[in-house]
Design a protein around this motif. Sequence first.
Motif, mmCIF file in Angstrom:
data_model
loop_
_atom_site.group_PDB
_atom_site.id
_atom_site.type_symbol
_atom_site.label_atom_id
_atom_site.label_comp_id
_atom_site.label_asym_id
_atom_site.label_seq_id
_atom_site.Cartn_x
_atom_site.Cartn_y
_atom_site.Cartn_z
ATOM 1 N N THR A 44 -21.315 -58.616 89.085
ATOM 2 C CA THR A 44 -20.806 -57.607 90.308
ATOM 3 C C THR A 44 -21.386 -56.260 90.271
ATOM 4 O OG1 THR A 44 -18.769 -58.941 90.064
ATOM 5 C CG2 THR A 44 -18.566 -56.981 91.247
ATOM 6 N N THR A 45 -21.562 -55.900 88.977
ATOM 7 C CA THR A 45 -22.169 -54.521 88.704
ATOM 8 C C THR A 45 -23.557 -54.611 89.204
ATOM 9 O OG1 THR A 45 -21.055 -54.432 86.544
ATOM 10 C CG2 THR A 45 -22.838 -52.916 87.063
ATOM 11 N N LEU A 46 -24.236 -55.751 89.189
ATOM 12 C CA LEU A 46 -25.557 -55.690 89.978
ATOM 13 C C LEU A 46 -25.733 -55.642 91.278
ATOM 14 C CD1 LEU A 46 -28.807 -56.116 88.590
ATOM 15 C CD2 LEU A 46 -28.333 -58.448 89.428
ATOM 16 N N ARG A 47 -24.526 -56.572 91.619
ATOM 17 C CA ARG A 47 -24.332 -56.486 93.306
ATOM 18 C C ARG A 47 -23.897 -55.371 93.732
ATOM 19 N NH1 ARG A 47 -24.327 -61.697 95.427
ATOM 20 N NH2 ARG A 47 -22.774 -61.055 96.667
ATOM 21 N N ILE A 48 -23.403 -54.569 93.036
ATOM 22 C CA ILE A 48 -23.059 -53.356 93.546
ATOM 23 C C ILE A 48 -24.237 -52.462 93.341
ATOM 24 C CG2 ILE A 48 -21.787 -50.952 92.646
ATOM 25 C CD1 ILE A 48 -19.563 -52.855 91.900
ATOM 26 N N VAL A 49 -25.176 -52.417 92.827
ATOM 27 C CA VAL A 49 -26.426 -51.720 92.857
ATOM 28 C C VAL A 49 -27.296 -52.174 94.009
ATOM 29 C CG1 VAL A 49 -28.586 -51.142 91.701
ATOM 30 C CG2 VAL A 49 -26.683 -51.177 90.366
ATOM 31 N N ALA A 50 -27.179 -53.509 94.302
ATOM 32 C CA ALA A 50 -27.958 -53.865 95.628
ATOM 33 C C ALA A 50 -27.169 -53.537 96.728
ATOM 34 C CB ALA A 50 -28.017 -55.465 95.215
ATOM 35 N N GLY A 51 -26.100 -53.284 96.738
ATOM 36 C CA GLY A 51 -25.199 -53.009 97.868
ATOM 37 C C GLY A 51 -24.508 -54.224 98.421
ATOM 38 N N PHE A 52 -24.484 -55.338 97.869
ATOM 39 C CA PHE A 52 -23.706 -56.593 98.439
ATOM 40 C C PHE A 52 -22.348 -56.430 98.291
ATOM 41 C CE2 PHE A 52 -27.804 -58.705 97.353
ATOM 42 C CZ PHE A 52 -28.356 -58.567 98.459
ATOM 43 N N VAL A 53 -21.952 -55.639 96.980
ATOM 44 C CA VAL A 53 -20.670 -55.451 96.867
ATOM 45 C C VAL A 53 -20.224 -53.742 96.905
ATOM 46 C CG1 VAL A 53 -18.814 -55.475 95.160
ATOM 47 C CG2 VAL A 53 -20.433 -57.404 95.271
ATOM 48 N N LYS A 54 -19.056 -53.462 97.858
ATOM 49 C CA LYS A 54 -18.987 -52.066 97.667
ATOM 50 C C LYS A 54 -18.055 -51.916 96.787
ATOM 51 C CE LYS A 54 -18.021 -48.540 101.271
ATOM 52 N NZ LYS A 54 -16.766 -48.247 101.572
ATOM 53 N N PRO A 55 -18.052 -50.852 95.872
ATOM 54 C CA PRO A 55 -17.373 -50.438 94.684
ATOM 55 C C PRO A 55 -15.834 -49.804 95.364
ATOM 56 C CG PRO A 55 -19.311 -48.899 94.744
ATOM 57 C CD PRO A 55 -19.563 -50.008 95.920
ATOM 58 N N THR A 56 -14.877 -50.012 94.623
ATOM 59 C CA THR A 56 -13.668 -49.554 94.996
ATOM 60 C C THR A 56 -13.647 -47.849 94.854
ATOM 61 O OG1 THR A 56 -12.911 -51.441 94.133
ATOM 62 C CG2 THR A 56 -11.247 -49.866 95.155
ATOM 63 N N HIS A 57 -14.081 -47.678 93.595
ATOM 64 C CA HIS A 57 -14.381 -46.205 93.170
ATOM 65 C C HIS A 57 -15.665 -45.997 92.758
ATOM 66 C CE1 HIS A 57 -9.814 -46.069 93.489
ATOM 67 N NE2 HIS A 57 -9.688 -47.140 92.512
ATOM 68 N N GLY A 58 -16.214 -44.749 92.529
ATOM 69 C CA GLY A 58 -17.313 -44.332 91.845
ATOM 70 C C GLY A 58 -18.364 -44.266 92.845
ATOM 71 N N ALA A 59 -19.649 -44.133 92.324
ATOM 72 C CA ALA A 59 -20.744 -43.647 93.260
ATOM 73 C C ALA A 59 -22.055 -44.452 92.484
ATOM 74 C CB ALA A 59 -21.115 -42.450 93.599
#
Lengths: 360, 281
Positions: A44-59
């Motif tokens: 999930t962390t990796l997918r957040i970096v790729a943009g497939f998952v939008k984080p709930t908090h943070g940048a």
Amino acid sequence: MADVQLKSVSKVYGRNAVVNDISLDVEHGELLTLVGPSGCGKTTTLRIVAGFVKPTHGAVYIQGKDVTEIPPHRRDTGMVFQQYALFPHMTVQKNVEFGLAMRKVGARERNTRVGEALELVGLAHLKDRYPRQLSGGQQQRVALARVLVIRPKVLLFDEPLSNLDAKLRLEMRLEIRRLQQEVGITSIFVTHDQEEAITISDKIAVMNFGRIEQTGTPMEIFSRPATPFVADFVGTSNFLEGKLAAMEGDCAIFESAGGLRVRLGPSPGLAAGDNLVIAVRPEKIILAEPAALPGTENVFEGEVAETTWMGPLTQYLILLKPGNEKLVVKQQNLDTSRIFRKGEKVSVRWLPENCLRFKK
Amino acid sequence: MNAVSKPAPARPEPRPALPWRRLGEGLSQVLQNLLIALIYAFLLAPIIVVVIVSFSESAYLVFPPKALSLRWYVAFFSDSDFVRALKNSLMVGATTALISSTLGILASIGLVKYKFRFRDLLNSLFLSPLTFPAIVLGIAMVVFYAKVKLSGTFWSLVCAHVVLTVPYVIRTVSASLYGFDNVLLEAAANLGASPFTAFRRVMLPLIKAGVIAGAIFAFIISFDELVVTLFIAGPRMTTLPIKIFNYIEYTSDPTVAAISSILIVIMLLIGVFLPRNFVAA
């Protein structure tokens, strides 16, 4: 300035924080591995970096720019997927060309760059094949060429080796490391395999339950694990619970629940009476005939409860006297070493400095 | 070496085939083929008869024809009403196929690739025109179109036909979509493709078979739809099936046989060639 930065990133599904307040810096040209058991949030962390998952908090920052709100196709990351994800209706050439076509690179330059990328992974001769005509290893090389060719800001690897057989996996991981260093692109690599993490990375972040337990070089992670979880996950460990019985100078004497008195290495910051967990790696323990070990420091007697011959090494399960605490021991199968059978009495020893200590 | 600890379970010997049994099998094979041939003959005979009759010289529908000619084909193409009806049908069919496939693809993507509440309900709703009696739909539409002032126009027919044909597109496209791995869209996005480009360059080529099959279904169903069309087609918007329907009420010359033969050829071309060339890939 770090090339990729996560700042207190969380991803919450319902009431379940899959990624829980993660902060991470990946320096330019560095390969960082996220490692942890399945479900720890590394993918999930990796997918957040790729943009497939939008984080709930943070940048998320890539090369200093906040990309949290930017959709995946404008992030300029290059992801290698576990299932390769090659386009089945395109030839190898077309697959590798895809990213360049999206970037409106001219036909001639496209051709040269695709050629170079395929050369790099050693598949130039297969450019007219379709993915289904390639082996798993070849497909993964194409997937690698496909992201290398666009020269992305970050390379992302999502367990890229887990669908390959054991031998090929070793080969590919060296190859990925070699290519990554050759092109010098900042990379994040996700795996559940701690050995893979140790051999491939500049830096490792060990994750568990959505959090980062420890970040450091492979050497730091392995020899100075910050938590019992890291000590057990990266390499395995034997754990003994107990109390600090006494201090002798700056060395501590630990007494386990089962009554073993273990001498620890220099232990600043500890005091008698502290509750402790100590960890000893199975390969740091010496096994010998009863009473055959010189000295008395950290020498214990026990009985073999289980012997597993594993080829280059033998693994034993030893029950230690007096409290029957369990100890896993791994011995190299040298010409001189003798294999102990179940039920045999043995003595074991380890050095004080090989005791990892965790306060409870 | 240890002796075999357990004897292998004895496998029953296949019984030798008896001669009468083999004969029986041969006979039943012959009978089976005969039955299949009869069924095919039963299905195809009317079509063959129509085609033969269309080349008849006589002014009546007689079989077998006494002499051959092309006069009924000439009659069809020189009747401007027929030609207009054919044109209308082709236009309505093509437009319906286009709109139906577009809507059907979008609906299928939603129904197959996303999880949401009421998905199953929505799915059945989309497919419900399949299970409704056409006559009910026809009545419903004629009332509705009168209200929205859309009666008897080209677009009213297209709208009605889209409702009738979308379920087929959804069926065929959904079937293709189940085999499509979403990770490919992620890979495309990761390489810089916008969502639409990813759809056009990656998803569409891979679900092509279902889309083409759905579009063909839509075209064919629209092209020979009669019941619903009867209700809503006005005097200025006649389709070929309606024209034929009206024609044979008063006349029984082989013009209709000629039309039918033309339609058979069109359908054969669509049904045989298109799937071979496009769907197989």
